[in-house]
Design a protein around this motif. Structure first.
Motif, PDB file in Angstrom:
ATOM      1  N   GLY A 210       0.817  -1.203   0.000  1.00 16.93           N
ATOM      2  CA  GLY A 210       0.000   0.000   0.000  1.00 16.93           C
ATOM      3  C   GLY A 210       0.851   1.254   0.000  1.00 16.93           C
ATOM      4  N   TYR A 211       1.946   1.215   0.739  1.00  7.38           N
ATOM      5  CA  TYR A 211       2.833   2.374   0.823  1.00  7.38           C
ATOM      6  C   TYR A 211       3.474   2.682  -0.520  1.00  7.38           C
ATOM      7  N   ASP A 212       3.765   1.662  -1.309  1.00  7.16           N
ATOM      8  CA  ASP A 212       4.455   1.860  -2.587  1.00  7.16           C
ATOM      9  C   ASP A 212       3.566   2.429  -3.678  1.00  7.16           C
ATOM     10  N   LEU A 213       2.281   2.603  -3.377  1.00  9.17           N
ATOM     11  CA  LEU A 213       1.361   3.210  -4.336  1.00  9.17           C
ATOM     12  C   LEU A 213       1.394   2.453  -5.661  1.00  9.17           C
ATOM     13  N   TRP A 214       1.490   3.185  -6.775  1.00  8.99           N
ATOM     14  CA  TRP A 214       1.534   2.569  -8.104  1.00  8.99           C
ATOM     15  C   TRP A 214       2.966   2.284  -8.556  1.00  8.99           C
ATOM     16  N   LEU A 215       3.923   2.526  -7.674  1.00  8.08           N
ATOM     17  CA  LEU A 215       5.332   2.276  -8.000  1.00  8.08           C
ATOM     18  C   LEU A 215       5.746   0.903  -7.462  1.00  8.08           C
ATOM     19  N   GLN A 216       4.956  -0.102  -7.750  1.00  7.20           N
ATOM     20  CA  GLN A 216       5.233  -1.455  -7.275  1.00  7.20           C
ATOM     21  C   GLN A 216       5.927  -2.238  -8.386  1.00  7.20           C
ATOM     22  N   TYR A 217       7.225  -2.348  -8.242  1.00  3.45           N
ATOM     23  CA  TYR A 217       8.038  -2.981  -9.280  1.00  3.45           C
ATOM     24  C   TYR A 217       8.118  -4.486  -9.034  1.00  3.45           C
ATOM     25  N   ASP A 218       6.966  -5.128  -9.211  1.00  4.73           N
ATOM     26  CA  ASP A 218       6.898  -6.565  -8.956  1.00  4.73           C
ATOM     27  C   ASP A 218       7.626  -7.359 -10.036  1.00  4.73           C
ATOM     28  N   GLU A 219       8.098  -8.529  -9.637  1.00  4.67           N
ATOM     29  CA  GLU A 219       8.814  -9.392 -10.575  1.00  4.67           C
ATOM     30  C   GLU A 219       7.916  -9.739 -11.767  1.00  4.67           C
ATOM     31  N   ILE A 220       8.479  -9.632 -12.956  1.00  2.00           N
ATOM     32  CA  ILE A 220       7.773 -10.032 -14.172  1.00  2.00           C
ATOM     33  C   ILE A 220       7.925 -11.540 -14.304  1.00  2.00           C
ATOM     34  N   GLU A 221       6.853 -12.264 -14.029  1.00  3.43           N
ATOM     35  CA  GLU A 221       6.930 -13.718 -13.962  1.00  3.43           C
ATOM     36  C   GLU A 221       6.835 -14.383 -15.328  1.00  3.43           C
ATOM     37  N   ASP A 222       6.355 -13.640 -16.327  1.00  5.62           N
ATOM     38  CA  ASP A 222       6.309 -14.165 -17.697  1.00  5.62           C
ATOM     39  C   ASP A 222       7.741 -14.224 -18.230  1.00  5.62           C
ATOM     40  N   GLN A 223       8.309 -15.415 -18.295  1.00  2.00           N
ATOM     41  CA  GLN A 223       9.710 -15.576 -18.656  1.00  2.00           C
ATOM     42  C   GLN A 223      10.004 -15.091 -20.071  1.00  2.00           C
ATOM     43  N   LYS A 224       9.090 -15.319 -20.986  1.00  2.00           N
ATOM     44  CA  LYS A 224       9.299 -14.859 -22.355  1.00  2.00           C
ATOM     45  C   LYS A 224       9.385 -13.342 -22.406  1.00  2.00           C
ATOM     46  N   LEU A 225       8.461 -12.693 -21.707  1.00  2.00           N
ATOM     47  CA  LEU A 225       8.453 -11.232 -21.656  1.00  2.00           C
ATOM     48  C   LEU A 225       9.711 -10.709 -20.983  1.00  2.00           C
ATOM     49  N   SER A 226      10.100 -11.353 -19.899  1.00  2.00           N
ATOM     50  CA  SER A 226      11.290 -10.951 -19.165  1.00  2.00           C
ATOM     51  C   SER A 226      12.536 -11.049 -20.032  1.00  2.00           C
ATOM     52  N   LYS A 227      12.644 -12.127 -20.794  1.00  2.00           N
ATOM     53  CA  LYS A 227      13.801 -12.304 -21.672  1.00  2.00           C
ATOM     54  C   LYS A 227      13.844 -11.229 -22.753  1.00  2.00           C
ATOM     55  N   GLU A 228      12.680 -10.861 -23.268  1.00  2.00           N
ATOM     56  CA  GLU A 228      12.623  -9.813 -24.295  1.00  2.00           C
ATOM     57  C   GLU A 228      13.140  -8.490 -23.744  1.00  2.00           C
ATOM     58  N   TYR A 229      12.713  -8.159 -22.527  1.00  2.00           N
ATOM     59  CA  TYR A 229      13.184  -6.920 -21.911  1.00  2.00           C
ATOM     60  C   TYR A 229      14.698  -6.945 -21.726  1.00  2.00           C
ATOM     61  N   LEU A 230      15.199  -8.024 -21.163  1.00  2.00           N
ATOM     62  CA  LEU A 230      16.624  -8.107 -20.862  1.00  2.00           C
ATOM     63  C   LEU A 230      17.465  -8.132 -22.129  1.00  2.00           C
ATOM     64  N   LYS A 231      16.882  -8.611 -23.213  1.00  2.00           N
ATOM     65  CA  LYS A 231      17.601  -8.598 -24.493  1.00  2.00           C
ATOM     66  C   LYS A 231      17.779  -7.168 -25.002  1.00  2.00           C
ATOM     67  N   ASN A 232      16.832  -6.297 -24.650  1.00  2.00           N
ATOM     68  CA  ASN A 232      16.877  -4.909 -25.107  1.00  2.00           C
ATOM     69  C   ASN A 232      17.571  -3.977 -24.128  1.00  2.00           C
ATOM     70  N   VAL A 233      17.724  -4.399 -22.878  1.00  2.00           N
ATOM     71  CA  VAL A 233      18.354  -3.551 -21.865  1.00  2.00           C
ATOM     72  C   VAL A 233      19.351  -4.395 -21.078  1.00  2.00           C
ATOM     73  N   SER A 234      20.622  -4.177 -21.347  1.00  2.00           N
ATOM     74  CA  SER A 234      21.650  -4.965 -20.661  1.00  2.00           C
ATOM     75  C   SER A 234      22.525  -4.130 -19.737  1.00  2.00           C
ATOM     76  N   GLY A 235      22.410  -2.797 -19.832  1.00  2.00           N
ATOM     77  CA  GLY A 235      23.230  -1.930 -18.993  1.00  2.00           C
ATOM     78  C   GLY A 235      22.708  -0.508 -19.030  1.00  2.00           C
ATOM     79  N   LEU A 236      23.198   0.321 -18.103  1.00  2.00           N
ATOM     80  CA  LEU A 236      22.728   1.701 -17.967  1.00  2.00           C
ATOM     81  C   LEU A 236      23.887   2.663 -18.119  1.00  2.00           C
ATOM     82  N   MET A 237      23.701   3.654 -18.987  1.00  2.00           N
ATOM     83  CA  MET A 237      24.697   4.694 -19.187  1.00  2.00           C
ATOM     84  C   MET A 237      24.025   6.042 -18.979  1.00  2.00           C
ATOM     85  N   VAL A 238      24.511   6.828 -18.019  1.00  2.00           N
ATOM     86  CA  VAL A 238      23.911   8.118 -17.697  1.00  2.00           C
ATOM     87  C   VAL A 238      24.907   9.228 -18.020  1.00  2.00           C
TER      88      VAL A 238
END
Length: 723
Positions: A25-53
C-alpha cells in the motif's frame, strides 16, 4: 518457556507479514513486482543490458536510482552501470549532455516536445542498438524514466519503443489543506505528513517517496499549507522548515508554494493595515518575497483565499480582487513566481444565488490581472459536489489565465470510506463545451491555454494524502491522486485508460482482474451520485463536516450554508430554479447552454433539479413521475454498491490479504451508508411529496426523526479553528 518462544515467533511472523502487506500500500503505483512471464522478461533483458547516464545532477541520479530499483524488482538482478555505451544500453541524458554521435537519430524528435517533455526511442548507432531516454531538461529525462518504468509495469513491448510526450499544462499542483498543528482540513487519511515541529532537522523518508510518487505522474508543484491560512508559515522559522522540504523535492522537479494570509502584514509586520494599495503594505510583501526567495530560489509563489468564508482580503479595504492579486504578483514577479488567486468567493451579505457570486465578482475584471496571476476556479459553481455543471467562469474570462481546481479528497463523496473513482468526474468536467468560441470550446481547451492562446496554465488538486500507511486511507483513494496527475499532464486522457493503468500498476496485469475492476471504478462515481444527490440535487450533506445526509438542516447562521437553500423542497415540488423565472444563473452560460437548459424538457436529467424547481408529479422522459424517479435512482445507487461488493469478492485471489480485507470492510461501510442516504433523504422529501414509495424501494428502516437525531461531532476533516 517453549510456549513463549512459539508465541514470540508467531508474533514476529505476523509483524513481518503485516509489514509486507503494508509496504504494498505504501508503494502506491510504483510497485516494481517481478515479471513472472519468462518470455516477456527475456525480451526486456535482451533490449536492456546496462545503464549509461550522461550527467551527474541530483535529478539524473534520482532517475538512474529509480531505474536500478525497478530493474531489481522486475528481474531480480542488478542493472549494470556502464562507463561507455555498448549494445543494448539504456542511455539517459539531456539533449545538451548526450554525445554528439547520438543526436542525429533524435534531432527531429526534439521539436515534438517542450522543456518538460521527453523522448524514449530505440535507435541504432551503426550496428549498436540503444534505448535512449532524453529531453531538453533534466526533469524531462526524469519524467521519461518514470514513463519507461510504466511501460514495463504495463507489460508493453519495448523492442521498437518510440514515445514523444510532454505536459499540456504548465503548473500541475497539489493543494494540501494541512494546518501547522498537523490537522488536515477535509483530510481523511490521518494527520499531515509534514512534521513541522521536527523540521528542518528531521527529514523523513516519506518526503522523498512523496516526491517520487508525484514526479512519476508529472506533478511539479505542491502548496504545503491550508488555504484557510496561518500567517505563521511566512515567518523566518517556518521558511527554514519549508526550505528543507524544497531541498528534498527539487531533484524531482517539484516547486513548493505557500498560502498567503492576506492579513499577514498586520500579524507579522506590525503594520496598521493590509490595504493592497498602501505603499508600506506593498513594500512588506516585496520584502517578504525577497526573504523567501533568498532562502528558496525556486519557490513557486503564493496561493490565496481572500474574502471568502471569513478569510481576510482586499474587499476589507474597499479594494478589488485585482488589487490584491496584482500586489502579490508584483512582489514575486522579479523571481519568476506566480500567484494563484482563488475564485471561490461567496458572501452572506449577497442575496443573489451563491452559484452566481464568483462569476459576478471576477468576470468584470477579465484582462486586468497581471501576467503571472492564475485565477483558480473550482470545477463547479458551488463546492466540489458529486455532480455540478461546469463553472460558468470557464466560458467567460478569455483574457485571463484560468486554473482548474479539482478536489481529490472526497469531502462530499463519502470521505475515504467510499470507493469513488474521481477521474470520471474530472473527465466529465474537462469534456464540457463552454461554447465561448463556438462548438468544441471545451473546458480542457480553456485550461491548457489552447483556446485563448494563454502561456501560463495550471491545474490544482486538493490533496487526499495523510499519515495513513497507504497514504490515502482507502486503497482506491490512491487512484484519484494518480488520476489527477495524469489529467494535469494531459487533460484529454480518458478515465478508462487511467483506471486500467492504475489497476495494472497497483494490483495485477491479469485481465480477469483488470476488466471487471475497471468497469467497477468507472461506474463508482455515478453510483455515489445516485444514492446521494440524483437528478441535479446538491449540497444536501450534513452541516460542518459534510458527512452523511442532512437535507433538513435550516438553522445555520448563513442561508447558503443550509441544505434547504439548495433543494427548496415544498408541497409544490423540489429543485432550484436558475432560469429567467428564478435566479437566472443560466444567463452566465453561453446561449446554446442557456437556451437548452431553460426548459426542463431539454435539460439533461443529470442537471434537472440544479436548474429547475419541478412538481413531484412532473412526468420525466421514462413516463414516470419525478418522485418515482428520485426514489428509484436512490435505490439504484444502493444496488450499484451491492454489485461493487460482489465484484470485489470475486477478486480475492488477485489481491494481497490486507488490501483485500480493508476494501471489503470499507465496501460494507459504503453499502450501509448508501442505504442511510436513501432512507434519510426519501423520508425527508416524502413529507413534501405525500406520495408512496415505488414497490421496488424498501421502506426506511427508521422514521425521519431518527435520521435527524444522528450526530457526528468528531467526523474527520474538520478544521479545529471552526470549533
Amino acid at each position: 518457556m517453549m510456549y513463549c518462544k512459539k508465541i514470540s515467533l508467531a508474533l514476529l511472523l505476523l509483524v513481518l507479514t503485516f509489514n509486507g502487506y503494508s509496504q504494498r500500500g505504501y508503494d502506491l503505483w510504483l510497485q516494481y513486482d517481478e515479471i513472472e512471464d519468462q518470455k516477456l522478461s527475456k525480451e526486456y533483458l535482451k533490449n536492456v543490458s546496462g545503464l549509461m547516464v550522461f550527467g551527474d545532477s541530483p535529478t539524473l541520479k534520482a532517475a538512474s536510482n529509480e531505474i536500478m530499483r525497478a530493474h531489481q524488482g522486475f528481474f531480480k538482478k542488478e542493472l549494470k552501470r556502464q562507463i561507455s555505451i555498448k549494445a543494448n544500453s539504456l542511455v539517459l541524458g539531456t539533449k545538451e549532455d548526450l554525445p554528439a554521435y547520438v543526436l542525429p537519430a533524435l534531432e527531429q524528435d526534439y521539436s515534438k516536445i517542450n522543456d518538460e517533455g521527453f523522448l524514449i526511442k530505440k535507435i541504432k548507432i551503426g550496428n549498436t542498438p540503444l534505448i535512449v531516454i532524453t529531453g531538453k531538461s533534466e526533469v524531462g529525462v526524469l519524467y521519461g524514466t518514470f514513463r519507461f518504468m510504466r511501460e514495463l509495469q504495463l507489460h508493453n513491448k519495448i523492442e521498437e519503443i518510440y514515445i514523444a510526450d510532454a505536459p499540456k499544462i504548465q503548473k500541475r499542483v497539489l493543494n494540501h489543506w494541512d494546518n501547522l498543528d498537523r490537522t488536515v482540513e477535509r483530510g481523511y487519511a490521518g494527520f499531515s505528513i509534514w512534521d513541522w515541529h521536527h523540521l528542518p532537522e528531521l527529514i523523513k523518508p516519506e518526503y522523498m517517496d512523496y516526491a517520487r510518487a508525484n514526479a512519476s505522474i508529472g506533478i511539479n508543484g505542491t502548496v504545503l499549507t491550508n488555504v484557510n491560512a496561518s500567517s505563521l508559515v511566512l515567518s523566518p522559522m517556518y521558511i527554514e522548515k519549508v526550505k528543507a522540504l524544497a531541498d528534498i523535492f527539487r531533484p524531482y522537479g517539484i516547486q513548493v508554494y505557500l498560502t498567503a494570509r492576506f492579513s499577514a502584514p498586520l500579524e507579522l509586520g506590525d503594520l496598521a493595515t493590509a490595504d493592497p494599495l498602501d505603499p508600506e503594505v506593498r513594500k512588506w510583501w516585496k520584502d517578504k518575497a525577497d526573504e523567501i526567495y533568498a532562502t528558496i530560489p525556486d519557490f513557486g509563489g503564493f496561493l490565496v483565499k481572500a474574502n471568502s468564508e471569513g478569510q481576510p482580503g482586499p474587499n476589507n479595504y474597499g479594494r478589488s480582487h485585482v488589487d490584491g492579486a496584482n500586489m502579490l504578483a508584483e512582489a514575486v514577479a522579479p523571481h519568476n513566481g506566480i500567484v494563484m488567486w482563488r475564485a471561490f468567493v461567496y458572501s452572506e451579505h449577497d442575496p443573489d444565488d451563491r452559484a452566481k457570486q464568483a462569476y459576478s465578482e471576477f468576470v468584470p475584471f477579465d484582462g486586468q490581472f497581471r501576467d503571472n496571476v492564475l485565477v483558480q476556479v473550482k470545477n463547479g459553481p458551488i463546492d466540489f459536489q458529486p455532480r455540478e455543471p461546469f463553472h460558468p467562469i470557464f466560458g467567460a474570462m478569455p483574457n485571463t489565465p484560468l486554473m482548474m481546481e479539482f478536489q481529490i479528497t472526497q469531502e462530499y463523496l463519502g470521505f475515504s470510506s467510499h470507493l469513488v473513482f474521481l477521474p470520471k468526474l474530472f473527465e466529465e468536467v474537462l469534456d464540457e463545451d463552454t461554447f465561448v468560441k463556438g462548438e468544441g470550446s471545451t473546458v480542457a481547451k480553456v485550461i491548457d491555454g489552447s483556446l485563448h492562446n494563454k502561456k501560463l496554465t495550471g491545474m490544482a488538486g486538493v490533496a487526499n494524502i495523510g499519515t495513513a500507511k497507504n497514504w490515502t486511507n482507502h486503497p482506491f483513494g490512491q487512484a484519484n491522486w494518480y488520476g489527477f496527475g495524469r489529467l494535469a499532464w494531459d487533460p484529454y486522457l480518458s478515465s478508462e485508460k487511467i483506471a486500467e493503468e492504475w489497476l495494472k500498476m497497483t494490483f495485477s496485469n491479469d485481465n480477469e482482474f483488470v476488466e471487471p475492476m475497471k468497469e467497477q471504478m468507472l461506474n463508482s462515481r455515478e453510483a455515489v451520485v445516485k444514492y446521494m444527490t440524483p437528478l441535479g440535487l446538491h449540497h444536501i450533506m450534513a452541516t460542518g463536516h459534510h458527512y452523511g445526509p442532512g437535507p433538513w438542516v435550516d438553522d445555520l447562521s448563513r442561508p447558503e450554508w443550509n441544505p434547504v437553500y439548495y433543494h427548496k423542497a415544498d408541497s409544490l415540488g423540489v429543485g432550484f430554479d436558475r432560469t429567467a423565472t428564478g435566479s437566472n444563473a443560466l444567463e452566465q452560460y453561453a446561449e446554446p447552454i442557456s437556451q437548452q437548459y431553460s426548459s426542463p424538457e431539454t435539460t439533461p436529467e443529470k442537471y434537472l433539479l440544479w436548474f429547475h424547481h419541478l412538481p413531484w408529479d412532473y412526468e420525466m422522459k421514462n413516463g414516470k413521475t419525478l418522485w418515482t424517479n428520485l426514489a428509484l435512482t436512490h435505490q439504484e445507487g444502493v444496488e450499484d454498491v451491492k454489485e461493487m461488493k460482489s465484484t470485489w469478492e470475486e477478486m480475492e485471489e488477485y489481491v494481497d490479504k490486507e488490501r483485500y480485507e480493508r476494501v471489503s470492510m470499507l465496501l460494507d461501510i459504503q453499502l450501509k451508508e448508501a442505504k442511510w442516504w436513501r432512507d434519510a433523504v426519501l423520508s425527508y422529501f416524502q413529507k413534501f411529496s405525500d406520495m408512496e414509495l415505488p414497490d421496488s424501494v424498501p421502506q426506511p428502516e427508521h422514521d425521519l426523526e431518527y435520521y435527524k437525531s444522528l450526530n457526528h461531532p468528531y467526523a474527520p476533516g474538520i478544521n479545529p479553528s471552526w470549533n
